[in-house]
Every structure is written in structure tokens, then in C-alpha cells.
Design a protein around this motif. Structure first.
Motif, PDB file in Angstrom:
ATOM      1  N   MET A  15       0.842  -1.190   0.000  1.00 12.82           N
ATOM      2  CA  MET A  15       0.000   0.000   0.000  1.00 12.82           C
ATOM      3  C   MET A  15       0.881   1.246   0.000  1.00 12.82           C
ATOM      4  O   MET A  15       1.900   1.300   0.688  1.00 12.82           O
ATOM      5  N   ALA A  16       0.453   2.268  -0.781  1.00  8.14           N
ATOM      6  CA  ALA A  16       1.125   3.554  -0.728  1.00  8.14           C
ATOM      7  C   ALA A  16       0.685   4.250   0.539  1.00  8.14           C
ATOM      8  O   ALA A  16      -0.493   4.286   0.858  1.00  8.14           O
ATOM      9  N   ALA A  28       2.071   1.221  -9.499  1.00  5.76           N
ATOM     10  CA  ALA A  28       2.451   2.602  -9.809  1.00  5.76           C
ATOM     11  C   ALA A  28       3.964   2.752  -9.786  1.00  5.76           C
ATOM     12  O   ALA A  28       4.647   2.248  -8.894  1.00  5.76           O
ATOM     13  N   SER A  29       4.490   3.448 -10.789  1.00  2.12           N
ATOM     14  CA  SER A  29       5.946   3.611 -10.900  1.00  2.12           C
ATOM     15  C   SER A  29       6.478   4.522  -9.792  1.00  2.12           C
ATOM     16  O   SER A  29       5.721   5.261  -9.152  1.00  2.12           O
ATOM     17  N   LEU A  84       3.293  12.015  -6.344  1.00 11.29           N
ATOM     18  CA  LEU A  84       1.843  12.138  -6.311  1.00 11.29           C
ATOM     19  C   LEU A  84       1.236  11.395  -5.112  1.00 11.29           C
ATOM     20  O   LEU A  84       0.649  12.018  -4.231  1.00 11.29           O
ATOM     21  N   LEU A  85       1.391  10.085  -5.055  1.00 11.56           N
ATOM     22  CA  LEU A  85       0.692   9.308  -4.026  1.00 11.56           C
ATOM     23  C   LEU A  85       1.174   9.632  -2.612  1.00 11.56           C
ATOM     24  O   LEU A  85       0.356   9.868  -1.710  1.00 11.56           O
ATOM     25  N   GLY A  92      -3.673   8.512 -13.891  1.00 12.37           N
ATOM     26  CA  GLY A  92      -3.803   7.112 -13.505  1.00 12.37           C
ATOM     27  C   GLY A  92      -3.241   6.603 -12.206  1.00 12.37           C
ATOM     28  O   GLY A  92      -3.677   5.546 -11.743  1.00 12.37           O
ATOM     29  N   PRO A  93      -2.278   7.257 -11.528  1.00 12.62           N
ATOM     30  CA  PRO A  93      -1.746   6.651 -10.301  1.00 12.62           C
ATOM     31  C   PRO A  93      -2.747   6.604  -9.154  1.00 12.62           C
ATOM     32  O   PRO A  93      -2.553   5.870  -8.191  1.00 12.62           O
ATOM     33  N   MET A  94      -3.826   7.353  -9.278  1.00  9.00           N
ATOM     34  CA  MET A  94      -4.865   7.319  -8.253  1.00  9.00           C
ATOM     35  C   MET A  94      -6.188   6.964  -8.923  1.00  9.00           C
ATOM     36  O   MET A  94      -6.501   7.444 -10.012  1.00  9.00           O
ATOM     37  N   ARG A  95      -6.948   6.078  -8.278  1.00 10.51           N
ATOM     38  CA  ARG A  95      -8.227   5.630  -8.803  1.00 10.51           C
ATOM     39  C   ARG A  95      -9.305   5.862  -7.745  1.00 10.51           C
ATOM     40  O   ARG A  95      -9.006   5.916  -6.553  1.00 10.51           O
TER      41      ARG A  95
END
Length: 249
Positions: free
Chosen positions: A1-2, A136-137, A144-145, A231-234
């Protein structure tokens, strides 16, 4: 998990409408429901009024509970409780929902386990959650995250797969999933424009909005919009059912 730093607050933007929630949870008159992380009780009041259900809302915020008490509604009770120690009787609820509150739970498996305990067999559970992109890269996580978690005071954001696994481990069957990320991205864009306009014309909003705590989160607006758009967050909506042991083969 981020993830990063812990929190007990909820942000409450981009929330799905009560109509969608009513449809997904298939609410019937007189059912007992639980709103996990109910905020100021708006969703609980709307659903109690439109579906004639009883709703217990659970929040960690005494301020939110006090506000809800000034807007009483038939069939709605707001309690100041930690959901992980809800005190609700086992098997006492027909339906439950959690709108942007699971992200703030440090122990997410326990979040699902408590919902499973409180729901009766066949009970429905709708979870609306900020999710991290699967795989996610590194730069998306770093720029971002992780900042969004830190600025939004979220302990972590799980992926769709992690949420699904935790729900199944708790004993739920997944009967539906929706990704509404693009719709939420548009909502955040509108929120950012409205906030910018309000800060210019309203002195009181400037005073509140520029307070240190709110200013830190406001910095995440552009980041949230970008994270949802690329895209890194949904934003995912899970529809779950507590399996009735009597119906299992």
C-alpha cells in the motif's frame, strides 16, 4: 500500500450521490443501516428520508457529531466512535456504507472484519475509496501518491486488488466494482475553481481556507487532479455481500 502519516479526518470530496448509493445497497424500508465515517450526516439523513431506513452514523469527530445534532432527522443517530471498536451488536445491520473513510483506517483488514461482524448474513456493504494504481511507478509514488497521503493525512491507500483481498478474507463476496476516476477528476477540477473564486471574494472563507491545516490540504488539489487524470490514483466503488453460511455449498 502507498502510505504515510496517520489521520482521523475525512475529506469528503468527489463523493457518489445518495441515489447511486441507494441503488448499490438495495435499501428497503425499515432496514437497519450503518454509515461508517458519516461526516456531518448528510448522506445518512438523505437515505433515511428517501428510503425510510434507520441509520447509525459513526464518526471520530465530536465537532461533526455536534453539527449533526443541530440538524436532527427521524431515524438517524450519530455516534462519536472509533469504527474498529464500534460497540454495535453482531449481525445487527442490514446494510452499511463507507464513503472515503477506509483510507483513514490504519488497520484496513480490521475495518472490513468489523463490518462483517456487524452485518447480518446477506447484508450489503458499499465501500467508496481512494485507491492507488496497481504497480504505480516510483516517480508517481514519490511525487503524487505519497504527498497526497501526507497532505490528506491518510495512513495509506490500497490498490483495488488489496481491497478485494481484504474484503474476501473478512468473509465478503464481491458482487460489483465501478471505477469512477474520470468523473471524480472533473469534480476536483470544479472544486478547485470554486475554492479559488471564493478565496478572492469572501473574507471569511479566506480566513478559514488559509488556516494552516486547510492550506496544506488545498495544496493537494492540483496533485489530486493530475493523479486521477493520468492514472496513479483511482476512485473505486465496491459492492460487497456478507455470505449467508446457510447458502454456502
Amino acid at each position: 500500500m502507498a502510505g504515510c502519516g496517520a489521520s482521523t479526518s475525512t475529506t469528503g470530496s468527489g463523493r457518489p450521490g445518495a441515489r447511486r448509493l441507494r441503488r448499490l445497497s438495495r435499501l428497503q424500508p425499515s432496514e437497519a443501516c450503518v454509515d461508517i465515517g458519516c461526516g456531518y450526516g448528510g448522506t445518512a439523513r438523505r437515505l433515511a428520508a428517501t428510503r425510510e431506513v434507520g441509520v447509525i452514523g459513526v464518526t471520530l469527530s465530536a465537532e461533526q457529531a455536534r453539527h449533526a445534532a443541530t440538524h436532527p432527522a427521524p431515524g438517524v443517530e450519530i455516534r462519536v466512535r472509533d469504527w474498529l471498536e464500534s460497540g454495535l451488536p453482531g449481525g445487527s445491520a442490514d446494510a452499511a456504507w463507507a464513503i472515503e473513510s477506509s483510507e483513514h483506517m490504519v488497520d484496513k483488514p480490521a475495518f472490513f472484519a468489523e463490518a462483517h461482524r456487524v452485518l447480518a448474513p446477506g447484508g450489503r456493504f458499499v465501500v467508496c475509496a481512494w485507491l492507488a494504481e496497481t504497480g504505480a511507478s516510483g516517480w508517481k509514488v514519490r511525487h503524487l501518491l505519497e504527498p497526497i497521503c501526507r497532505e490528506g493525512r491518510l495512513p495509506s491507500m490500497g490498490t483495488r486488488e488489496e481491497y478485494a483481498a481484504m474484503a474476501r478474507d473478512a468473509g465478503f463476496e464481491i458482487v460489483g466494482y465501478e471505477d469512477v476516476s474520470q468523473r471524480v477528476a472533473r469534480t476536483w477540477t470544479i472544486c478547485a475553481r470554486r475554492l479559488a473564486r471564493a478565496l478572492v471574494v469572501d473574507r471569511e472563507i479566506r480566513r478559514i481556507g488559509l488556516a494552516a491545516r486547510n492550506r496544506i490540504f488545498a495544496l493537494s488539489f492540483p496533485r489530486l487532479i493530475v493523479a486521477y487524470r493520468i492514472g496513479p490514483m483511482r476512485y473505486g466503488i465496491f459492492t460487497l455481500v456478507k455470505v449467508d453460511p446457510a447458502q454456502q455449498g
